[in-house]
Design a protein around this motif. Structure first.
Motif, PDB file in Angstrom:
ATOM      1  N   ARG A 286      35.736 -39.917  42.573  1.00  0.00           N
ATOM      2  CA  ARG A 286      35.257 -38.629  43.085  1.00  0.00           C
ATOM      3  C   ARG A 286      34.742 -37.821  41.907  1.00  0.00           C
ATOM      4  O   ARG A 286      35.352 -37.822  40.837  1.00  0.00           O
ATOM      5  CB  ARG A 286      36.390 -37.877  43.795  1.00  0.00           C
ATOM      6  N   TYR A 287      33.627 -37.126  42.113  1.00  0.00           N
ATOM      7  CA  TYR A 287      32.995 -36.409  41.005  1.00  0.00           C
ATOM      8  C   TYR A 287      32.597 -35.007  41.413  1.00  0.00           C
ATOM      9  O   TYR A 287      32.108 -34.783  42.518  1.00  0.00           O
ATOM     10  CB  TYR A 287      31.751 -37.157  40.517  1.00  0.00           C
ATOM     11  N   GLN A 288      32.821 -34.060  40.503  1.00  0.00           N
ATOM     12  CA  GLN A 288      32.363 -32.679  40.656  1.00  0.00           C
ATOM     13  C   GLN A 288      31.731 -32.219  39.353  1.00  0.00           C
ATOM     14  O   GLN A 288      32.204 -32.583  38.266  1.00  0.00           O
ATOM     15  CB  GLN A 288      33.532 -31.725  40.926  1.00  0.00           C
ATOM     16  N   LEU A 289      30.676 -31.411  39.450  1.00  0.00           N
ATOM     17  CA  LEU A 289      30.171 -30.682  38.301  1.00  0.00           C
ATOM     18  C   LEU A 289      30.462 -29.214  38.566  1.00  0.00           C
ATOM     19  O   LEU A 289      29.854 -28.595  39.441  1.00  0.00           O
ATOM     20  CB  LEU A 289      28.673 -30.913  38.117  1.00  0.00           C
ATOM     21  N   ARG A 290      31.415 -28.663  37.820  1.00  0.00           N
ATOM     22  CA  ARG A 290      31.893 -27.303  38.073  1.00  0.00           C
ATOM     23  C   ARG A 290      31.182 -26.304  37.156  1.00  0.00           C
ATOM     24  O   ARG A 290      31.352 -26.356  35.934  1.00  0.00           O
ATOM     25  CB  ARG A 290      33.399 -27.217  37.835  1.00  0.00           C
ATOM     26  N   ASP A 291      30.415 -25.396  37.727  1.00  0.00           N
ATOM     27  CA  ASP A 291      29.837 -24.306  36.966  1.00  0.00           C
ATOM     28  C   ASP A 291      30.944 -23.322  36.612  1.00  0.00           C
ATOM     29  O   ASP A 291      31.717 -22.911  37.485  1.00  0.00           O
ATOM     30  CB  ASP A 291      28.745 -23.601  37.763  1.00  0.00           C
ATOM     31  N   LEU A 292      31.012 -22.926  35.363  1.00  0.00           N
ATOM     32  CA  LEU A 292      32.144 -22.130  34.869  1.00  0.00           C
ATOM     33  C   LEU A 292      31.850 -20.640  35.000  1.00  0.00           C
ATOM     34  O   LEU A 292      31.626 -19.923  34.020  1.00  0.00           O
ATOM     35  CB  LEU A 292      32.447 -22.522  33.420  1.00  0.00           C
ATOM     36  N   LEU A 293      31.846 -20.177  36.251  1.00  0.00           N
ATOM     37  CA  LEU A 293      31.618 -18.757  36.524  1.00  0.00           C
ATOM     38  C   LEU A 293      32.854 -17.952  36.113  1.00  0.00           C
ATOM     39  O   LEU A 293      33.984 -18.347  36.410  1.00  0.00           O
ATOM     40  CB  LEU A 293      31.316 -18.533  37.999  1.00  0.00           C
ATOM     41  N   PRO A 294      32.659 -16.817  35.454  1.00  0.00           N
ATOM     42  CA  PRO A 294      33.813 -16.024  34.999  1.00  0.00           C
ATOM     43  C   PRO A 294      34.748 -15.620  36.137  1.00  0.00           C
ATOM     44  O   PRO A 294      35.980 -15.639  35.976  1.00  0.00           O
ATOM     45  CB  PRO A 294      33.163 -14.793  34.350  1.00  0.00           C
ATOM     46  N   ALA A 295      34.197 -15.254  37.288  1.00  0.00           N
ATOM     47  CA  ALA A 295      35.014 -14.744  38.387  1.00  0.00           C
ATOM     48  C   ALA A 295      35.869 -15.820  39.032  1.00  0.00           C
ATOM     49  O   ALA A 295      36.787 -15.504  39.800  1.00  0.00           O
ATOM     50  CB  ALA A 295      34.113 -14.097  39.440  1.00  0.00           C
ATOM     51  N   GLU A 296      35.599 -17.093  38.749  1.00  0.00           N
ATOM     52  CA  GLU A 296      36.340 -18.176  39.407  1.00  0.00           C
ATOM     53  C   GLU A 296      37.510 -18.692  38.580  1.00  0.00           C
ATOM     54  O   GLU A 296      38.148 -19.675  38.958  1.00  0.00           O
ATOM     55  CB  GLU A 296      35.375 -19.310  39.760  1.00  0.00           C
ATOM     56  N   ALA A 297      37.798 -18.061  37.449  1.00  0.00           N
ATOM     57  CA  ALA A 297      38.965 -18.456  36.661  1.00  0.00           C
ATOM     58  C   ALA A 297      40.236 -18.145  37.449  1.00  0.00           C
ATOM     59  O   ALA A 297      40.366 -17.083  38.051  1.00  0.00           O
ATOM     60  CB  ALA A 297      38.975 -17.710  35.335  1.00  0.00           C
ATOM     61  N   THR A 298      41.171 -19.080  37.441  1.00  0.00           N
ATOM     62  CA  THR A 298      42.397 -18.919  38.238  1.00  0.00           C
ATOM     63  C   THR A 298      43.626 -18.614  37.387  1.00  0.00           C
ATOM     64  O   THR A 298      44.694 -18.339  37.933  1.00  0.00           O
ATOM     65  CB  THR A 298      42.662 -20.195  39.050  1.00  0.00           C
ATOM     66  N   ILE A 299      43.500 -18.695  36.056  1.00  0.00           N
ATOM     67  CA  ILE A 299      44.635 -18.426  35.178  1.00  0.00           C
ATOM     68  C   ILE A 299      44.151 -17.554  34.018  1.00  0.00           C
ATOM     69  O   ILE A 299      42.960 -17.495  33.730  1.00  0.00           O
ATOM     70  CB  ILE A 299      45.271 -19.727  34.636  1.00  0.00           C
TER      71      ILE A 299
END
Length: 507
Positions: A286-299
Motif C-alpha cells: 500500500r502506498y501514500q504520498l502525504r503532502d506535509l500541510l502544517p494544519a494536518e500535524a497531529t503531534i
C-alpha cells in the motif's frame, strides 16, 4: 518539562543493522524523501491551490514520529534518495568541516536510517563530500561509486548496501548513484573516482543479498525512467525508492515485479510504503504520498529541532534576507524553451564579462523569481551553484551551431535549452528537422568567420560538448560568480523580464 518533551520527541525503536535471523513473516513501512537540496523550511507547493508553503524539517519530523507511533514497534525505516546539497544557502554554510554539514545534523535529528549519494553532493567538490560523509550520523550508500581501482568504496562511511533488521524481517537496501556523473560534475574530481554502471552493480548486490533477506530495496538516485529500466533488467528487486527526476508519484508504479516510488522534492511530501511480508516474499503493498500541510500535524513539534531550524534561519536571514530590489511580475524558467529568467541571467553574465554574447543552461535555473520584494535569498534560490563566470572566444560558425542545437532542443525536448543574450535568431522545421533561418549579434547579421566574445558559467565551459558543441577559445576565469553577477544586475533597479524574443520559430 522542556527536557522531557525533547526526550519524548527523539525516542524511537532503533532499526538494527544485523543479518542473523531466519526469514519471518512481518510488516515493513518504508518512509522516504528525495532531492531535499537544502530545503529545511516550508516551501511553496505549486500543485496545490494557492501554492501554500508546506513541509520543512520540523513538519517532516512530526509526520515521521506520528507514523512510527502508529505502526508496529521497530517496523519503520526512513530513507533519503540523495541530492541533499545545493538549493538554499544552508548548504553553503560550513559545519564540522563540511559545507552542508547542517543537513547531516538534520538527518540525524529527524531519524533517517540511510541515504544515498546524489550527483549534487559533488557540487562543493569531492573533498567536501568526503568530509560530509565522515560526519554523517548514518551510513551512506552507493553500490556503483568506487575509489580508483574499483574495489573500495569512495567515501568515508559509504557502503554498497546495508541489511537492516526490521522487527523479524531482514531488509537489504542497495544504493545506486546515477552513472551519468561525468557530465554532472567537474572533470578533475571525476578523474579521482571510478563509476560502475548502475545495472551491473545492482545486479551483483541483488545476487549476493537476496538469498539472505526477506525484502530487497534499491535506494536510487538515477531518475524515474532509469528506475523503470532497472526494474526490467534486474529481477529480484521488491521496491525501488527513487530520486533525481523530482517526480511526485502519487501512486506506486509496478514494473515487472518491482514497485517504484518517488516523493517529489524539497521535503514537501513524505512517501509511505507499507509492505506485508511472509516467507521471504512481499505480499500486500500500500502506498501514500502525504503532502506535509502544517494544519494536518497531529503531534507537537520537537522543541530541539525547532531551535536548531530557527537558529539556522536567523543566520541565513542576516545576509540573504537583505532586500535588493522589486520585481513587478514573476520571472519564470523553462528547461526546454526560452524563458524570462534565462534571458535575464544571460544579460547579467554579458554585463559582468562585457562580452558580445552569453549563455546559461536551462538546468541551472533552479527556481522561478516571484513578483514583489526581491531579496538576496530569492536570487540565490534561482542561481544557487555559485559557478564562476567565464569569458572566452567563439567563432560565428560555432555560435550558429549553438543556436541550431537550441532549435533542436525546442523541437524534440530531449535536451536542455541554452538561454542566450546578445544574439537573436529565427528558426523553422524542414522535413521534420530544425533549421536556423537567420541570426543577429548586436543587431548585425552573424558573421561565421568572426571571433565573438562570450560569457558563461564554469559548469557550461567544462561541459561544453554537451551544452555548446564547440570548445571555448582562450577561456578566462573572472573574479565573480553567476550569483554575484545576478546581484549586481538586480541592483540597477526593478527586476523586469527582457521583452525581446531571442529564439523565434517561424513555421
Amino acid at each position: 518539562m522542556l527536557n522531557l518533551l525533547i526526550l519524548v520527541a527523539c525516542a524511537r525503536a532503533p532499526v538494527a543493522h544485523d543479518v542473523g535471523l531466519p526469514p519471518q513473516p512481518g510488516h515493513l513501512t518504508i518512509l522516504h524523501t528525495n532531492d531535499l537540496h537544502g530545503h529545511f523550511l516550508p516551501e511553496p507547493a505549486e500543485w496545490l491551490d494557492g501554492r501554500p508553503a508546506i513541509g520543512g524539517m520540523v513538519r517532516l519530523e512530526q509526520e515521521v514520529r506520528a507514523l512510527r507511533a502508529q505502526r508496529p514497534e521497530g517496523s519503520v525505516v526512513l530513507l533519503d534518495g540523495g541530492d541533499l546539497l545545493t538549493g538554499t544557502p544552508l548548504t553553503d554554510m560550513e559545519l564540522e568541516g563540511a559545507k552542508g554539514g547542517a543537513m547531516m545534523k538534520l538527518l540525524g535529528r529527524v531519524g533517517y536510517d540511510l541515504w544515498v549519494v546524489g550527483n549534487h553532493e559533488f557540487d562543493k567538490g569531492l573533498d567536501n563530500l568526503a568530509a560530509l560523509t565522515r560526519i554523517s550520523p548514518i551510513p551512506v550508500l552507493s553500490a556503483n561509486l568506487r575509489a580508483p581501482g574499483g574495489e573500495r568504496p569512495l567515501l568515508p562511511r559509504q557502503k554498497t548496501s546495508e541489511v537492516l533488521r526490521v522487527g523479524d524481517l531482514k531488509v537489504a537496501v542497495i544504493g545506486a548513484t546515477t552513472d551519468a556523473l561525468a557530465r554532472l560534475m567537474n572533470a578533475r574530481d571525476f578523474s579521482r573516482l571510478e563509476l560502475l554502471k548502475v545495472e551491473a552493480a545492482v545486479r551483483a548486490e541483488v545476487a549476493r543479498l537476496s538469498p539472505r533477506v526477506d525484502v530487497v530495496v534499491v535506494l536510487s538516485h538515477i531518475g524515474l525512467d532509469a528506475d523503470r529500466a532497472l526494474a526490467r533488467a534486474v529481477p529480484g528487486i521488491d521496491v525501488i525508492v527513487g530520486a533525481h527526476s523530482h517526480t511526485r508519484l502519487t501512486h506506486a508504479e509496478v514494473v515487472e515485479d518491482t514497485w517504484i516510488v518517488q516523493a517529489g522534492s524539497y521535503g514537501r511530501s513524505l512517501g509511505v510504503v507499507d509492505l506485508d511480508v511472509s516467507g521471504g516474499r512481499v505480499g500486500g503493498v500500500r502506498y501514500q504520498l502525504r503532502d506535509l500541510l502544517p494544519a494536518e500535524a497531529t503531534i507537537p513539534p520537537d522543541p530541539g529541532l525547532v531551535a536548531m531550524v530557527d537558529g539556522w534561519k536567523r543566520d541565513m536571514d542576516g545576509y540573504y534576507g537583505h532586500r535588493v530590489t522589486t520585481a513587478p511580475a514573476l520571472l519564470g524558467r523553462s528547461y526546454h524553451h526560452e524563458s524570462a529568467l534565462g534571458k535575464w541571467i544571460t544579460d547579467a553574465l554579458r554585463e559582468a564579462a562585457e562580452s558580445d554574447v552569453a549563455f546559461y543552461n536551462g538546468g541551472g535555473l533552479r527556481a522561478d523569481l516571484p513578483a514583489g520584494e526581491v531579496s538576496r535569498g530569492s536570487i540565490y534560490a534561482c542561481f544557487p551553484f555559485n559557478n564562476e563566470v567565464k569569458r572566452f572566444g567563439i567563432r560565428g560558425d560555432a555560435l550558429r551551431g549553438v543556436l541550431l542545437r537550441n532549435a533542436m532542443a525546442e523541437l524534440d525536448e530531449k535536451r536542455g535549452f541554452v538561454s542566450v543574450s546578445g544574439v537573436s535568431y529565427r528558426w523553422r522545421t524542414v522535413n521534420g528537422a530544425a533549421e536556423v533561418v537567420d541570426a543577429y549579434v548586436g543587431g548585425k547579421p552573424l558573421d561565421p568567420a568572426r571571433l565573438y566574445t562570450a560569457a558563461t558559467t564554469s559548469y557550461i565551459a567544462e561541459q561544453w560538448e554537451k551544452h555548446l558543441g564547440a570548445e571555448p577559445i582562450e577561456l578566462v576565469t573572472l573574479p565573480v560568480t553567476d550569483f554575484d553577477a545576478a546581484l549586481a544586475h538586480a541592483a540597477g533597479g526593478p527586476l523586469i523580464a527582457p521583452g525581446d524574443a531571442r529564439a523565434v520559430r517561424i513555421d
